[in-house]
Design a protein around this motif. Structure first.
Motif: not given
Ligand SMILES: CNc1ncnc2c1ncn2[C@@H]1O[C@H](COP(=O)(O)O)[C@@H](O)[C@H]1O
Length: 345
Positions: A27, A73-74, A78, A81-82, A110, A113, A115, A123
């Motif tokens: 990411t 990131f969080s 993220y 790019c979900s 990576t 995660r 989403s 993912y």
């Protein structure tokens, strides 16, 4: 003070140098331009999208530190790019950029995660699918390392290890510990890393990135996980540095990241690469988060050549020291060493 020394190395040489990249967060490796394209698409379908333009948020003149960098990131990337499409689009772009920079072997890492309609397992499947289908993949064999975020619970960490075991056959070679070094208690991850090792996965750990994550207790705990490689190794007491060498643990050094995010004091000339380069150990120069720090691997090699006065021959040797600690197996090592020998002629 940054040293400046004479060298026969130039940008064309470091671009053509066969390089291995072992510490790149997927990411964090997405360029602002690629994120911008994703953002534009998202804006089209949702004009009220509350996320700002990546070209502004991640512009070159931005400066980072440990407090501003980790929440990126969080709270932002993220969220951008979900979707399935954005994960595929950005992963392909990251692979392409490494290939164009003359990287001939890649270990991407990576954090699984979930989403919008994409589970953690899906993912991983999407990322592995991109690697499998990547055009020109012969030029850049790519393996995956699954990261455990330091904020995770013991059971979340175990979930990552179980995924890594499940996808070993498809190119997952190791497990990493990453994330905000001011967070978490690393001792809770012991069982997860023990299981990973029992299943033949390699281990790499972010190590001594900031003073708060560099207590003797924490570093001793991490070394007991039996890591094959360590990332960053900034605030390491000299005695422990010798122990790391004795154990032949490979080092992933991310110079531009450390300097730009003020994790180290001073410029490139003061970076601990200067200490490690003359020791007997495997070293891999790495980009960490190319999308944020903007320095491709070819530039990292150029920086050390210019700063420490390394010659072409010495850079070839340095690239070979990174090959020593890859997780991809003996056959890959031999292929890469042969590439370096060919380059030397
Ligand atoms: C100073 N360098 C660093 N130190 C520690 N963790 C880092 C990092 N750079 C990135 N990450 C971690 O990698 C994840 C994002 O990529 P993936 O979603 O996993 O692909 C985030 O958890 C971030 O904190």
């Amino acid at each position: 003070m940054t040293q400046s020394a004479t060298t026969d190395v130039d940008a064309a040489f470091t671009l053509s140098l066969p390089k291995v990249e072992l510490h790149a967060h997927l990411t964090g490796s997405i360029t602002p331009q690629c994120l911008h394209e994703i953002w534009q698409q998202r804006k089209l379908s949702d004009p009220n999208l509350a996320l700002g333009d990546p070209l502004e948020l991640l512009s070159k003149d931005k400066t980072w530190n440990a407090t501003t960098f980790f929440p990126l990131f969080s709270s932002y990337i993220y969220a951008l790019c979900s979707t399935r499409e954005s994960i595929i689009y950005s992963t392909n772009s990251v692979l392409q950029n490494f290939k164009e920079d003359g990287v001939v072997y890649l270990e991407l890492r990576t954090t699984p995660r979930s989403s919008e309609g994409v589970s953690k397992e899906a993912y991983i499947g999407l990322v592995l699918g991109c690697i499998d289908n990547f055009e020109g993949k012969e030029a850049i064999p790519t393996y995956l390392i699954l990261s455990i975020d330091r904020r995770s619970t013991a059971s979340q960490a175990m979930e990552v290890v179980d995924l890594a075991i499940r996808y070993k056959e498809r190119g997952v070679v190791g497990v990493d510990l990453c994330g905000d070094p001011s967070k978490g208690d690393v001792s809770v991850f012991k069982a997860a890393f023990t299981k990973a090792k029992q299943h033949g996965l390699k281990i790499t750990l972010h190590f001594a990135e900031v003073p708060a994550s560099s207590s003797e207790l924490e570093l001793e705990t991490l070394l007991r996980f039996g890591p094959d490689r360590l990332g960053h190794v900034i605030h390491v007491p000299e005695e422990m540095a010798h122990e790391i060498m004795r154990r032949r643990i490979g080092l992933e050094l991310c110079i531009s990241c450390n300097v730009q995010a003020s994790l180290t004091e001073g410029g490139v000339g003061e970076h601990h690469f200067g200490w490690w380069k003359d020791r007997e150990c495997s070293i891999a120069l790495c980009t960490d988060d190319l999308g944020i720090f903007g320095s491709p691997l070819s530039n990292e090699y150029l920086l050390v050549a210019e700063t420490f006065g390394l010659s072409r021959k010495e850079l070839l040797k340095l690239s070979g020291r990174a090959v020593e600690c890859i997780f991809g197996g003996e056959e890959e090592k031999q292929r890469l060493l042969a590439l370096l020998v060919r380059q030397e002629k």
